[in-house]
Design a protein around this motif. Structure first.
Motif, mmCIF file in Angstrom:
data_model
loop_
_atom_site.group_PDB
_atom_site.id
_atom_site.type_symbol
_atom_site.label_atom_id
_atom_site.label_comp_id
_atom_site.label_asym_id
_atom_site.label_seq_id
_atom_site.Cartn_x
_atom_site.Cartn_y
_atom_site.Cartn_z
ATOM 1 N N ILE A 160 0.840 -1.196 0.000
ATOM 2 C CA ILE A 160 0.000 0.000 0.000
ATOM 3 C C ILE A 160 0.878 1.250 0.000
ATOM 4 N N VAL A 161 0.360 2.305 -0.610
ATOM 5 C CA VAL A 161 1.019 3.603 -0.654
ATOM 6 C C VAL A 161 0.089 4.594 0.030
ATOM 7 N N ILE A 162 0.598 5.295 1.038
ATOM 8 C CA ILE A 162 -0.235 6.205 1.815
ATOM 9 C C ILE A 162 0.133 7.645 1.498
ATOM 10 N N ALA A 163 -0.882 8.465 1.190
ATOM 11 C CA ALA A 163 -0.705 9.895 0.952
ATOM 12 C C ALA A 163 -1.876 10.621 1.596
ATOM 13 N N GLY A 164 -1.731 11.945 1.766
ATOM 14 C CA GLY A 164 -2.866 12.702 2.300
ATOM 15 C C GLY A 164 -2.529 13.542 3.505
ATOM 16 N N ILE A 165 -3.505 13.690 4.406
ATOM 17 C CA ILE A 165 -3.424 14.614 5.535
ATOM 18 C C ILE A 165 -3.922 13.898 6.809
ATOM 19 N N GLN A 166 -3.270 14.052 7.933
ATOM 20 C CA GLN A 166 -2.039 14.716 8.263
ATOM 21 C C GLN A 166 -0.925 13.680 8.406
ATOM 22 N N THR A 167 0.297 14.116 8.116
ATOM 23 C CA THR A 167 1.460 13.232 8.137
ATOM 24 C C THR A 167 1.579 12.435 9.425
ATOM 25 N N ASN A 168 1.549 13.140 10.560
ATOM 26 C CA ASN A 168 1.828 12.531 11.860
ATOM 27 C C ASN A 168 0.582 12.076 12.599
ATOM 28 N N MET A 169 -0.554 12.184 11.958
ATOM 29 C CA MET A 169 -1.816 11.802 12.600
ATOM 30 C C MET A 169 -2.400 10.588 11.873
ATOM 31 N N CYS A 170 -3.350 10.810 10.995
ATOM 32 C CA CYS A 170 -4.037 9.685 10.347
ATOM 33 C C CYS A 170 -3.125 8.922 9.388
ATOM 34 N N ASN A 171 -2.205 9.620 8.725
ATOM 35 C CA ASN A 171 -1.287 8.914 7.826
ATOM 36 C C ASN A 171 -0.377 7.974 8.610
ATOM 37 N N GLU A 172 0.227 8.511 9.678
ATOM 38 C CA GLU A 172 1.138 7.691 10.470
ATOM 39 C C GLU A 172 0.405 6.536 11.141
ATOM 40 N N THR A 173 -0.776 6.805 11.689
ATOM 41 C CA THR A 173 -1.539 5.745 12.354
ATOM 42 C C THR A 173 -1.916 4.646 11.369
ATOM 43 N N THR A 174 -2.346 5.033 10.182
ATOM 44 C CA THR A 174 -2.708 4.051 9.151
ATOM 45 C C THR A 174 -1.480 3.254 8.723
ATOM 46 N N ALA A 175 -0.334 3.927 8.605
ATOM 47 C CA ALA A 175 0.901 3.231 8.214
ATOM 48 C C ALA A 175 1.326 2.222 9.272
ATOM 49 N N ARG A 176 1.289 2.623 10.535
ATOM 50 C CA ARG A 176 1.678 1.708 11.607
ATOM 51 C C ARG A 176 0.773 0.482 11.628
#
Length: 201
Positions: free
Chosen positions: A122-138
């Motif tokens: 998966i490739v994650i982009a969008g808003i916010q880097t350290n909030m929903c993006n980071e949580t989704t990545a983890r």
């Protein structure tokens, strides 16, 4: 960069997180990376042209909250850069709505949809880097996906924390990148690397 060319799977899913009009309101404060929307658009265009799956994620804050992303408020809508692209691709597309940070805790079930399609990257982009993006990545990393995190296809805002501490949007983005990449939750990359690996340039 001396790394070998990034390999982007033919069925890698692009997850576009919370690119909503509410993030343009002064409520959030100063943001970083003015190029984020352009890079997000480039990724969506490349994914749609190649027939790869695209997931659009929308944060639905409660209607009675003060959040600019609340249901019924104009800020809940996707920014034009995303809305004008929805439904334009030749591949599978999914809309996920959520009210928490992780796109994996939304409706419909993102993990089930991805696994049903045989997606492993998966490739994650969008808003916010350290909030929903980071949580989704983890969470994506914990669920066994190979996560690519193009840091220049997202942005965040300055933030105040405990003990009188503050961090700038740039500092927060760097901290997220170091935590995710160093902790092997995700591979932090650039939009150009992803596009090259996907055969889009």
């Amino acid at each position: 960069m001396e790394n070998a060319q990034l390999e982007v799977a033919g069925n890698a899913a692009l997850i576009v997180v919370d690119v909503q009009k509410g993030f343009e309101e002064e409520f959030w404060g100063r943001r970083n990376n003015p190029d984020a929307e352009g890079n997000i658009a480039a990724l969506i265009d490349a994914w749609q042209a190649s027939g790869r799956p695209v997931v659009f994620v929308r944060h639905d804050s409660p209607a009675d909250s003060r959040s600019p992303l609340r249901v019924g408020h104009a800020g809940n809508a996707f920014k034009d850069v995303v809305e004008e692209r929805r439904g334009k691709g030749s591949g599978p597309e999914l809309l996920v709505t959520k009210s928490v940070n992780s796109a994996f805790y939304g409706e419909p079930d993102l993990d089930a949809w991805l696994k049903g399609a045989g997606v492993r990257q998966i490739v994650i982009a969008g808003i916010q880097t350290n909030m929903c993006n980071e949580t989704t990545a983890r969470m994506g990393g914990n669920l066994g996906y190979e996560v690519l995190f193009p840091l220049d296809a997202m942005h965040t805002f300055d933030l105040a924390g405990p003990f009188g501490w503050t961090a700038s949007a740039e500092e927060l983005s760097r901290a997220t990148a170091v935590s995710l990449h160093g902790g092997r939750f995700a591979k932090v990359v650039t939009t150009a690397e992803v596009l090259l690996g996907a055969g889009a340039v």
